[in-house]
Write a protein that holds these residues in place. Structure first.
Motif, PDB file in Angstrom:
ATOM      1  N   PHE A  25      36.342  96.800  12.773  1.00  0.00           N
ATOM      2  CA  PHE A  25      36.512  96.227  14.104  1.00  0.00           C
ATOM      3  C   PHE A  25      35.925  97.149  15.153  1.00  0.00           C
ATOM      4  O   PHE A  25      35.858  98.368  14.992  1.00  0.00           O
ATOM      5  CB  PHE A  25      37.970  95.889  14.412  1.00  0.00           C
ATOM      6  CG  PHE A  25      38.936  97.015  14.256  1.00  0.00           C
ATOM      7  CD1 PHE A  25      39.266  97.812  15.330  1.00  0.00           C
ATOM      8  CD2 PHE A  25      39.515  97.267  13.025  1.00  0.00           C
ATOM      9  CE1 PHE A  25      40.170  98.839  15.188  1.00  0.00           C
ATOM     10  CE2 PHE A  25      40.417  98.302  12.874  1.00  0.00           C
ATOM     11  CZ  PHE A  25      40.748  99.084  13.959  1.00  0.00           C
ATOM     12  N   LYS A  28      35.117  94.710  20.831  1.00  0.00           N
ATOM     13  CA  LYS A  28      34.985  93.307  21.208  1.00  0.00           C
ATOM     14  C   LYS A  28      35.340  92.323  20.100  1.00  0.00           C
ATOM     15  O   LYS A  28      35.686  91.191  20.377  1.00  0.00           O
ATOM     16  CB  LYS A  28      33.562  93.031  21.678  1.00  0.00           C
ATOM     17  CG  LYS A  28      33.211  93.781  22.938  1.00  0.00           C
ATOM     18  CD  LYS A  28      31.835  93.442  23.400  1.00  0.00           C
ATOM     19  CE  LYS A  28      31.514  94.227  24.658  1.00  0.00           C
ATOM     20  NZ  LYS A  28      30.174  93.949  25.137  1.00  0.00           N
ATOM     21  N   ARG A  29      35.239  92.741  18.845  1.00  0.00           N
ATOM     22  CA  ARG A  29      35.493  91.782  17.760  1.00  0.00           C
ATOM     23  C   ARG A  29      35.931  92.483  16.482  1.00  0.00           C
ATOM     24  O   ARG A  29      35.769  93.688  16.330  1.00  0.00           O
ATOM     25  CB  ARG A  29      34.253  90.938  17.498  1.00  0.00           C
ATOM     26  CG  ARG A  29      33.109  91.724  16.910  1.00  0.00           C
ATOM     27  CD  ARG A  29      31.922  90.852  16.674  1.00  0.00           C
ATOM     28  NE  ARG A  29      30.923  91.600  15.926  1.00  0.00           N
ATOM     29  CZ  ARG A  29      29.830  91.090  15.445  1.00  0.00           C
ATOM     30  NH1 ARG A  29      29.558  89.821  15.658  1.00  0.00           N
ATOM     31  NH2 ARG A  29      28.978  91.811  14.773  1.00  0.00           N
ATOM     32  N   ARG A  30      36.481  91.679  15.579  1.00  0.00           N
ATOM     33  CA  ARG A  30      36.893  92.152  14.256  1.00  0.00           C
ATOM     34  C   ARG A  30      36.154  91.343  13.201  1.00  0.00           C
ATOM     35  O   ARG A  30      35.992  90.140  13.330  1.00  0.00           O
ATOM     36  CB  ARG A  30      38.391  91.956  14.051  1.00  0.00           C
ATOM     37  CG  ARG A  30      39.227  92.840  14.917  1.00  0.00           C
ATOM     38  CD  ARG A  30      40.694  92.519  14.702  1.00  0.00           C
ATOM     39  NE  ARG A  30      41.499  93.385  15.537  1.00  0.00           N
ATOM     40  CZ  ARG A  30      42.434  94.198  15.043  1.00  0.00           C
ATOM     41  NH1 ARG A  30      42.697  94.217  13.775  1.00  0.00           N
ATOM     42  NH2 ARG A  30      43.113  94.966  15.853  1.00  0.00           N
ATOM     43  N   LYS A  31      35.758  92.022  12.155  1.00  0.00           N
ATOM     44  CA  LYS A  31      35.086  91.355  11.043  1.00  0.00           C
ATOM     45  C   LYS A  31      36.087  91.196   9.906  1.00  0.00           C
ATOM     46  O   LYS A  31      36.702  92.159   9.468  1.00  0.00           O
ATOM     47  CB  LYS A  31      33.895  92.194  10.574  1.00  0.00           C
ATOM     48  CG  LYS A  31      33.176  91.616   9.375  1.00  0.00           C
ATOM     49  CD  LYS A  31      32.050  92.551   8.960  1.00  0.00           C
ATOM     50  CE  LYS A  31      31.368  92.061   7.709  1.00  0.00           C
ATOM     51  NZ  LYS A  31      30.323  93.005   7.288  1.00  0.00           N
ATOM     52  N   TYR A  44      34.259  86.375  12.294  1.00  0.00           N
ATOM     53  CA  TYR A  44      34.252  87.324  13.391  1.00  0.00           C
ATOM     54  C   TYR A  44      35.200  86.789  14.453  1.00  0.00           C
ATOM     55  O   TYR A  44      35.008  85.689  14.966  1.00  0.00           O
ATOM     56  CB  TYR A  44      32.844  87.500  13.960  1.00  0.00           C
ATOM     57  CG  TYR A  44      31.893  88.093  12.945  1.00  0.00           C
ATOM     58  CD1 TYR A  44      31.824  89.466  12.752  1.00  0.00           C
ATOM     59  CD2 TYR A  44      31.086  87.272  12.162  1.00  0.00           C
ATOM     60  CE1 TYR A  44      30.960  90.011  11.809  1.00  0.00           C
ATOM     61  CE2 TYR A  44      30.226  87.814  11.224  1.00  0.00           C
ATOM     62  CZ  TYR A  44      30.165  89.176  11.061  1.00  0.00           C
ATOM     63  OH  TYR A  44      29.322  89.721  10.121  1.00  0.00           O
ATOM     64  N   ILE A  45      36.235  87.562  14.756  1.00  0.00           N
ATOM     65  CA  ILE A  45      37.300  87.118  15.655  1.00  0.00           C
ATOM     66  C   ILE A  45      37.428  88.132  16.783  1.00  0.00           C
ATOM     67  O   ILE A  45      37.217  89.333  16.580  1.00  0.00           O
ATOM     68  CB  ILE A  45      38.623  86.979  14.885  1.00  0.00           C
ATOM     69  CG1 ILE A  45      38.455  85.955  13.762  1.00  0.00           C
ATOM     70  CG2 ILE A  45      39.759  86.581  15.792  1.00  0.00           C
ATOM     71  CD1 ILE A  45      39.637  85.820  12.864  1.00  0.00           C
ATOM     72  N   ASP A  46      37.799  87.652  17.976  1.00  0.00           N
ATOM     73  CA  ASP A  46      37.968  88.562  19.111  1.00  0.00           C
ATOM     74  C   ASP A  46      39.124  89.525  18.864  1.00  0.00           C
ATOM     75  O   ASP A  46      39.902  89.356  17.929  1.00  0.00           O
ATOM     76  CB  ASP A  46      38.163  87.794  20.418  1.00  0.00           C
ATOM     77  CG  ASP A  46      39.452  86.998  20.436  1.00  0.00           C
ATOM     78  OD1 ASP A  46      40.025  86.758  19.362  1.00  0.00           O
ATOM     79  OD2 ASP A  46      39.885  86.606  21.528  1.00  0.00           O
ATOM     80  N   GLU A  47      39.240  90.560  19.705  1.00  0.00           N
ATOM     81  CA  GLU A  47      40.243  91.598  19.475  1.00  0.00           C
ATOM     82  C   GLU A  47      41.668  91.105  19.641  1.00  0.00           C
ATOM     83  O   GLU A  47      42.598  91.704  19.125  1.00  0.00           O
ATOM     84  CB  GLU A  47      39.991  92.825  20.367  1.00  0.00           C
ATOM     85  CG  GLU A  47      40.311  92.617  21.828  1.00  0.00           C
ATOM     86  CD  GLU A  47      39.111  92.271  22.686  1.00  0.00           C
ATOM     87  OE1 GLU A  47      39.329  92.111  23.894  1.00  0.00           O
ATOM     88  OE2 GLU A  47      37.998  92.149  22.182  1.00  0.00           O
ATOM     89  N   LYS A  49      42.719  88.377  18.380  1.00  0.00           N
ATOM     90  CA  LYS A  49      42.949  87.588  17.161  1.00  0.00           C
ATOM     91  C   LYS A  49      43.295  86.137  17.468  1.00  0.00           C
ATOM     92  O   LYS A  49      44.127  85.525  16.808  1.00  0.00           O
ATOM     93  CB  LYS A  49      44.043  88.214  16.300  1.00  0.00           C
ATOM     94  CG  LYS A  49      43.788  89.625  15.906  1.00  0.00           C
ATOM     95  CD  LYS A  49      44.976  90.159  15.161  1.00  0.00           C
ATOM     96  CE  LYS A  49      45.029  91.648  15.292  1.00  0.00           C
ATOM     97  NZ  LYS A  49      46.298  92.197  14.937  1.00  0.00           N
ATOM     98  N   LEU A  53      34.798  83.864  16.887  1.00  0.00           N
ATOM     99  CA  LEU A  53      33.535  84.023  17.587  1.00  0.00           C
ATOM    100  C   LEU A  53      32.360  83.519  16.757  1.00  0.00           C
ATOM    101  O   LEU A  53      31.435  82.892  17.283  1.00  0.00           O
ATOM    102  CB  LEU A  53      33.311  85.500  17.948  1.00  0.00           C
ATOM    103  CG  LEU A  53      34.387  86.140  18.819  1.00  0.00           C
ATOM    104  CD1 LEU A  53      34.138  87.622  18.959  1.00  0.00           C
ATOM    105  CD2 LEU A  53      34.443  85.466  20.176  1.00  0.00           C
TER     106      LEU A  53
END
Length: 120
Positions: A25, A28-31, A44-47, A49, A53
């Motif tokens: 992560f 800006k985002r988490r994989k 890919y989701i924003d921080e 959750k 994205l």
């Protein structure tokens, strides 16, 4: 999209009946990658959750059959370890009623119960 805890206490994301685990992560985002080792699907989701994205979903494996049982089992075991004074059967009944599930069979409930007693 639902965030749950795994048996080891790590976050799992349930998206379209598949489990995803957080791999990396940034600010800006988490994989998130599919929890199935042979699958290359990614989210890919924003921080926060809350928002997806981007998604690269190409599952070659069918969704897990007992996903709901795993989720309830992990939640009940965690609650049993946090509060040792409550009776295990009451925790189980409360969690099943909170989930409002129709897919659990009697074998699933007995498996969850056995897992709960082993964890305690």
């Amino acid at each position: 999209m639902e965030i749950v805890l795994s048996e080891r206490g790590k976050e799992l994301n349930i998206y379209q009946n598949y489990k995803f685990s957080c791999k990396e992560f940034t600010k800006k985002r988490r994989k998130w990658r599919c929890a199935e080792k042979s699958c290359n699907s990614k989210l890919y989701i924003d921080e926060c959750k809350t928002t997806v994205l981007n998604e690269e979903i190409n599952h070659e494996n069918p969704p897990p059959k007992n996903l709901e049982r795993h989720i309830i089992s992990n939640q009940v075991k965690r609650k049993a370890m946090d509060d040792l004074t409550k009776k295990p059967l009451k925790l189980l009944c409360k969690e099943i009623s909170n989930k409002l599930t129709n897919n659990l069979k009697t074998d699933d409930i007995s498996n969850i119960r056995q897992n709960l007693y082993r964890a305690k």
